[in-house]
Design a protein around this motif. Structure first.
Motif, PDB file in Angstrom:
ATOM      1  N   UNK A   1       0.846  -1.201   0.000  1.00 22.83           N
ATOM      2  CA  UNK A   1       0.000   0.000   0.000  1.00 22.83           C
ATOM      3  C   UNK A   1       0.879   1.247   0.000  1.00 22.83           C
ATOM      4  N   UNK A   2       0.369   2.333  -0.628  1.00 15.42           N
ATOM      5  CA  UNK A   2       1.093   3.599  -0.571  1.00 15.42           C
ATOM      6  C   UNK A   2       0.940   4.223   0.813  1.00 15.42           C
ATOM      7  N   UNK A   3       1.743   5.255   1.084  1.00 16.87           N
ATOM      8  CA  UNK A   3       1.823   5.821   2.430  1.00 16.87           C
ATOM      9  C   UNK A   3       0.476   6.370   2.907  1.00 16.87           C
ATOM     10  N   UNK A   4      -0.270   7.045   2.003  1.00 16.83           N
ATOM     11  CA  UNK A   4      -1.550   7.636   2.411  1.00 16.83           C
ATOM     12  C   UNK A   4      -2.567   6.557   2.775  1.00 16.83           C
ATOM     13  N   UNK A   5      -2.689   5.546   1.913  1.00 13.76           N
ATOM     14  CA  UNK A   5      -3.664   4.473   2.178  1.00 13.76           C
ATOM     15  C   UNK A   5      -3.307   3.727   3.456  1.00 13.76           C
TER      16      UNK A   5
ATOM     17  N   UNK B   1     -18.672  -1.013  17.487  1.00 12.62           N
ATOM     18  CA  UNK B   1     -17.617   0.001  17.590  1.00 12.62           C
ATOM     19  C   UNK B   1     -16.530  -0.231  16.546  1.00 12.62           C
ATOM     20  N   UNK B   2     -16.179  -1.497  16.327  1.00 14.43           N
ATOM     21  CA  UNK B   2     -15.142  -1.805  15.333  1.00 14.43           C
ATOM     22  C   UNK B   2     -15.621  -1.416  13.933  1.00 14.43           C
ATOM     23  N   UNK B   3     -16.850  -1.841  13.596  1.00 20.29           N
ATOM     24  CA  UNK B   3     -17.386  -1.523  12.266  1.00 20.29           C
ATOM     25  C   UNK B   3     -17.560  -0.020  12.093  1.00 20.29           C
ATOM     26  N   UNK B   4     -18.041   0.661  13.138  1.00 20.23           N
ATOM     27  CA  UNK B   4     -18.231   2.108  13.064  1.00 20.23           C
ATOM     28  C   UNK B   4     -16.915   2.846  12.877  1.00 20.23           C
ATOM     29  N   UNK B   5     -15.875   2.425  13.609  1.00 26.45           N
ATOM     30  CA  UNK B   5     -14.574   3.096  13.502  1.00 26.45           C
ATOM     31  C   UNK B   5     -13.996   2.946  12.101  1.00 26.45           C
ATOM     32  N   UNK B   6     -14.048   1.744  11.567  1.00 24.39           N
ATOM     33  CA  UNK B   6     -13.485   1.513  10.228  1.00 24.39           C
ATOM     34  C   UNK B   6     -14.323   2.233   9.167  1.00 24.39           C
ATOM     35  N   UNK B   7     -15.658   2.121   9.279  1.00 26.21           N
ATOM     36  CA  UNK B   7     -16.529   2.735   8.285  1.00 26.21           C
ATOM     37  C   UNK B   7     -16.420   4.252   8.254  1.00 26.21           C
ATOM     38  N   UNK B   8     -16.466   4.883   9.433  1.00 27.00           N
ATOM     39  CA  UNK B   8     -16.414   6.349   9.489  1.00 27.00           C
ATOM     40  C   UNK B   8     -15.058   6.862   9.013  1.00 27.00           C
ATOM     41  N   UNK B   9     -13.979   6.213   9.419  1.00 28.15           N
ATOM     42  CA  UNK B   9     -12.641   6.675   9.013  1.00 28.15           C
ATOM     43  C   UNK B   9     -12.463   6.602   7.500  1.00 28.15           C
ATOM     44  N   UNK B  10     -12.873   5.491   6.916  1.00 26.68           N
ATOM     45  CA  UNK B  10     -12.723   5.345   5.457  1.00 26.68           C
ATOM     46  C   UNK B  10     -13.655   6.300   4.718  1.00 26.68           C
TER      47      UNK B  10
ATOM     48  N   UNK C   1     -14.844   9.184   5.656  1.00 31.47           N
ATOM     49  CA  UNK C   1     -14.352  10.563   5.738  1.00 31.47           C
ATOM     50  C   UNK C   1     -13.267  10.825   4.699  1.00 31.47           C
ATOM     51  N   UNK C   2     -12.441   9.837   4.419  1.00 29.86           N
ATOM     52  CA  UNK C   2     -11.387  10.009   3.410  1.00 29.86           C
ATOM     53  C   UNK C   2     -11.953   9.917   2.003  1.00 29.86           C
ATOM     54  N   UNK C   3     -12.930   9.022   1.779  1.00 25.74           N
ATOM     55  CA  UNK C   3     -13.516   8.889   0.446  1.00 25.74           C
ATOM     56  C   UNK C   3     -14.255  10.159   0.019  1.00 25.74           C
ATOM     57  N   UNK C   4     -14.824  10.859   1.013  1.00 24.04           N
ATOM     58  CA  UNK C   4     -15.588  12.076   0.698  1.00 24.04           C
ATOM     59  C   UNK C   4     -14.711  13.319   0.610  1.00 24.04           C
TER      60      UNK C   4
ATOM     61  N   UNK D   1     -18.238  17.612   4.976  1.00 21.47           N
ATOM     62  CA  UNK D   1     -18.900  17.428   6.263  1.00 21.47           C
ATOM     63  C   UNK D   1     -20.408  17.510   6.124  1.00 21.47           C
ATOM     64  N   UNK D   2     -20.884  18.344   5.161  1.00 15.80           N
ATOM     65  CA  UNK D   2     -22.336  18.436   4.932  1.00 15.80           C
ATOM     66  C   UNK D   2     -22.873  17.089   4.461  1.00 15.80           C
ATOM     67  N   UNK D   3     -22.209  16.519   3.446  1.00 18.37           N
ATOM     68  CA  UNK D   3     -22.654  15.226   2.914  1.00 18.37           C
ATOM     69  C   UNK D   3     -22.525  14.142   3.974  1.00 18.37           C
TER      70      UNK D   3
END
Length: 354
Positions: free
Chosen positions: A29-33, A272-281, A283-286, A308-310
């Motif tokens: 994986x690249x550094x950002x991903x 909590x695990x699913x929420x943490x992974x889903x929200x973090x990803x 936020x980056x996709x948007x 943040x609106x979306x």
């Protein structure tokens, strides 16, 4: 018994697949991903720590950013070399007793959690007699006090300038190892008699006390354990970003973690695990929404904040249709696949941890 053994094999296979995925990610994986992937693990630790207090003990705490800040600064100051400290503290020299203090990463990480846990214990003793909104305000005030202290102790924390050039010790294996340990600790805890005491206090304090449970001690222990995990999470965050300053640890950070807990399901480990992974990803996709958007026939100018609106609209939709979060208070189990018709039914089994 056969079903349990089969589920154990499924779990071991899933763990092996996850380990293989982390190996591939860490290698190619690249550094950002890779950073996004590691942030997912850190938010798993933080979400579990907040869920221990809010979800399983029924305490409404908003002081997590303060414990994270304490853990981040403790680990940073212990792992930085004297030369790195000298470069950072150019406006005012660092305190002499701290200048040559240096520890390896693992002891520093444990120390970060212990210092945060000590503060959690000292804070919990007086404020855990409060309830609901009063407790939330008291813990929120503590987090703000910590941030102001960090800003004004120039010779210890470098003040508003923060600390830069932290050693990047929080590798993929370290952060995901901590996330796995946190999940295992929570699963063991909620299955134990102490976990049942936590839920009893959450559901009805008076009834729990009448059953012989020391309600106040249960609250203090839960709050202290949660503070330890938050301190470790803050330390990992600092070593991933390699820079920290007091502005990172505002109420918005606590709000983000609380959002993950509510979205995943209050009182659910897998939520909590699913929420943490889903929200973090997500936020980056948007993130592309904050810049110019090319729709082919229409060119839209950059609208900073549109992401943040979306994101907020998506969260509102989730909360409207899943008021108790994605998992509610349930846990993932292999039997869920059987009941959903995605897996052959193999007899009776447990339906989850909770």
């Amino acid at each position: 018994m056969i079903v349990h053994r089969r589920h154990l094999l499924y779990s071991l296979a899933a763990g092996a697949v996850l380990a293989a995925f982390l190996f591939v990610a860490d290698t190619w994986f690249d550094a950002f991903t890779l950073r996004v992937l590691n942030l997912c693990a850190i938010y798993v630790v933080l979400a579990l720590s907040l869920n221990l207090v809010n979800g399983f003990t029924g305490l409404f705490s908003l002081g997590h950013a303060g414990f994270m800040a304490v853990g981040a600064y403790t680990s940073a100051l212990l792992t930085m070399t004297p030369e790195q400290k000298e470069v950072n503290f150019f406006l005012e020299p660092i305190a002499p007793w701290l200048a040559h203090l240096h520890l390896p990463f693992l002891p520093a990480l444990v120390a970060a959690g212990l210092v945060a846990a000590l503060l959690g214990f000292l804070l919990g003793a007086p404020v855990l007699r409060l309830k609901d909104d009063y407790l939330a305000i008291a813990t929120l005030g503590f987090a703000e006090i910590i941030r102001v202290v960090l800003t004004n102790t120039q010779n210890i924390t470098n003040g508003a300038l923060g600390l830069k050039g932290l050693p990047a010790f929080a590798s993929t294996w370290v952060v995901w190892g901590c996330a796995a340990l946190s999940a295992a600790f929570m699963a063991f805890l909620v299955r134990s008699s102490y976990g049942r005491a936590l839920k009893a206090v959450r559901d009805d304090e008076i009834a729990a006390g009448a059953m012989g449970i020391d309600v106040f001690r249960v609250k203090v222990v839960s709050f202290t354990a949660s503070s330890f995990m938050a301190g470790v999470g803050g330390a990992l965050l600092g070593h991933v970003l390699t820079t920290i300053d007091p502005k990172m640890f505002t109420f918005m950070l606590t709000f983000s973690i609380l959002l993950i807990v509510v979205l995943g399901g209050i009182g659910s480990i897998t939520g909590s695990i699913a929420g943490a992974i889903g929200v973090t990803i997500l936020m980056e996709l948007l993130r592309f929404l904050d810049g110019p958007i090319d729709l082919g026939v229409v060119q839209l100018e950059a609208r900073p904040g549109l992401r943040m609106v979306v994101f907020s609209i998506l969260l509102m939709a989730v909360v409207l249709f899943r008021q108790r979060g994605l998992m509610g208070n349930r846990e993932f189990s292999w039997s869920l696949f059987s009941r959903a018709g995605l897996w052959p039914r193999s007899g009776r089994g447990k339906h989850g941890l909770a």
